[in-house]
Enzyme design. Structure first.
Site, PDB file in Angstrom:
ATOM      1  N   ASP A 262       3.015   4.267 -12.398  1.00 32.58           N
ATOM      2  CA  ASP A 262       3.753   4.313 -11.139  1.00 32.58           C
ATOM      3  C   ASP A 262       4.994   5.202 -11.232  1.00 32.58           C
ATOM      4  OD1 ASP A 262       5.826   3.264  -9.108  1.00 32.58           O
ATOM      5  OD2 ASP A 262       3.986   2.304  -8.439  1.00 32.58           O
TER       6      ASP A 262
ATOM      7  N   TRP B  66       3.407   2.285  -5.729  1.00 25.86           N
ATOM      8  CA  TRP B  66       2.082   2.917  -5.801  1.00 25.86           C
ATOM      9  C   TRP B  66       1.091   1.993  -6.502  1.00 25.86           C
ATOM     10  CZ3 TRP B  66       3.332   5.477  -2.111  1.00 25.86           C
ATOM     11  CH2 TRP B  66       4.471   6.269  -2.059  1.00 25.86           C
ATOM     12  N   ASP B  67       1.544   1.265  -7.508  1.00 27.48           N
ATOM     13  CA  ASP B  67       0.666   0.285  -8.155  1.00 27.48           C
ATOM     14  C   ASP B  67       0.205  -0.776  -7.159  1.00 27.48           C
ATOM     15  OD1 ASP B  67       0.471   1.212 -10.753  1.00 27.48           O
ATOM     16  OD2 ASP B  67       2.240   0.151 -11.455  1.00 27.48           O
ATOM     17  N   VAL B  68       1.145  -1.285  -6.380  1.00 32.51           N
ATOM     18  CA  VAL B  68       0.817  -2.341  -5.427  1.00 32.51           C
ATOM     19  C   VAL B  68      -0.136  -1.806  -4.359  1.00 32.51           C
ATOM     20  CG1 VAL B  68       1.765  -3.860  -3.643  1.00 32.51           C
ATOM     21  CG2 VAL B  68       2.953  -3.603  -5.836  1.00 32.51           C
TER      22      VAL B  68
END
Length: 402
Positions: A137, A166-168
């Site tokens: 991320d 961005w990970d989420v």
């Protein structure tokens, strides 16, 4: 951990997913699918993957982070470097039909290899960069541009975000992709190979929000604006007793209520005449935000937090006071929110844990504790792979599973 009981009221009841992952995106995708009713088996190496001891930790060294992202799953610990271990996991994937991972570059669990044993396999792989390179991320975020427009006006150094956005987002995209692939398989009988580069999630979101398009079309780049809200009126203010508030006036009504509350109707009208602008246009409110901030700040500086909250509550203005995590965890938005369920997390303790943040037929699926590493190894091997107790004992003695 007890075997999860499939809840037929959940839409993915009867679906089994095998997950090999670490960190945020794919664990979040797997947990989301589990909260929707799927049986998710997370497979980790003996001793745990890279995130098994990730901070924050309890005083006893257990990862609160790992427990948070693996609720409701089953845990299988396997020596995946051994041929026998790889065979066991491959059989489990073939029998399950859905595989999600962000551990790339392993030929034994590639789509080409696994699809030989399951023609309708749904295979989802999250990678770092679109060119196949590695990325997380914070490195992806650095490459997109957000750290250079985050922070106070006039600041020149990059400012990273705290939330791994961005990970989420990638985790939710991954869960959505699996659900759509399941529907496709139900309709056609065919599986799918799905690839989601984390970098593409960031690029797509940045483009969708117009930050890339404004450069392509207008030739202009986003600027640092501190706590303002781009394109409309929003700003943070501080009360006389030092409490910060975030104020957002998206509509004309919001803005009129704000000027009335702060006693600035005449001053705003005079400013409008002086600048020859119409403040019913949110773009003009944004463009001249500094002058408006000066007018409104005086009211906030001369009123206490209690007075400000009472005044704003009587208006249509969008607002909230800034709160710490400590204040949030003690507030009714957690303690009285049906999203949260009190769980007894083995090796961690009792606490309120969030389940799926969407209600289904008015009910929020309750949080289910995460397993400890390998809690379900014996059950998965005997129930899902139909191995005998002697075979399972032999695998444990050899170190193939734990």
């Amino acid at each position: 951990m007890a075997d999860p009981v499939a809840d037929p009221t959940r839409p993915l009841a009867g679906v089994r997913v095998v997950e090999i992952s670490s960190f945020v995106a794919v664990p979040l995708a797997g947990m989301t699918l589990a909260q929707l009713g799927a049986e998710v088996v997370r497979v980790d190496p003996v001793g745990g993957a890279a995130d098994y001891r990730r901070w924050p930790l309890t005083d006893g060294g257990e990862s609160i982070y790992w427990a948070g992202l693996n609720k409701g799953k089953r845990s299988l610990a396997v020596d995946m470097r051994s041929e026998r271990g790889q065979q066991l996991v491959s059989r489990l994937i073939a029998g399950s039909g859905v595989f999600i991972t962000n551990v790339t570059g392993r030929q034994w669990h590639s789509y080409e290899t696994l699809q030989r044993d399951r023609a309708d396999l749904i295979h989802l792989e999250v990678s770092g960069r679109a060119d196949g390179g590695t990325g997380v991320d914070y490195t992806v975020n650095a490459a997109i541009g957000f750290p250079l427009v985050t922070g106070p006006e006039g600041w020149t150094d990059p400012v990273n975000h705290v939330l791994p956005a961005w990970d989420v987002t990638c985790g939710i995209y991954a869960a959505l992709a699996v659900v759509t692939a399941l529907r496709h398989r139900d309709a056609t009988g065919a599986g799918q190979r799905i690839g989601i580069p984390l970098e593409n999630v960031a690029l797509a979101t940045t483009g969708n929000l117009g930050l890339l398009t404004e450069l392509m079309i207008n030739g202009t780049s986003r600027e640092r604006i501190g706590n303002a809200v781009y394109g409309t009126y929003g700003q943070s203010f501080t009360s006389s007793d030092g409490v910060a508030f975030m104020i957002v006036a998206l509509t004309g009504r919001h803005f009129r209520d704000l000027t009335t509350l702060t006693g600035t109707n005449e001053a705003v009208a005079a400013l409008s005449k002086l600048l020859d602008v119409d403040f019913s246009d949110e773009g003009q409110r944004y463009r001249h935000r500094a002058a408006l901030n000066d007018l409104f700040a005086a009211w906030f500086r001369t009123h206490t937090a209690e007075e400000i909250a009472a005044g704003l509550s009587a208006t249509s203005v969008l607002w909230e006071r800034y709160r710490t995590f400590a204040e949030t965890v003690a507030s009714t938005r957690v303690t009285e929110n049906p999203l949260f369920t009190e769980i007894d997390q083995p090796r961690v303790g009792r606490y309120l844990a969030p389940g799926l943040p969407a209600s289904i037929d008015g009910v929020f699926p309750a949080a289910v504790p995460a397993p400890a590493l390998g809690d379900d190894t014996v059950a998965v091997l005997s129930q899902l792979l139909a191995l005998s107790i002697d075979e399972v004992d032999g695998l444990i003695r050899s170190g193939t599973v734990a």
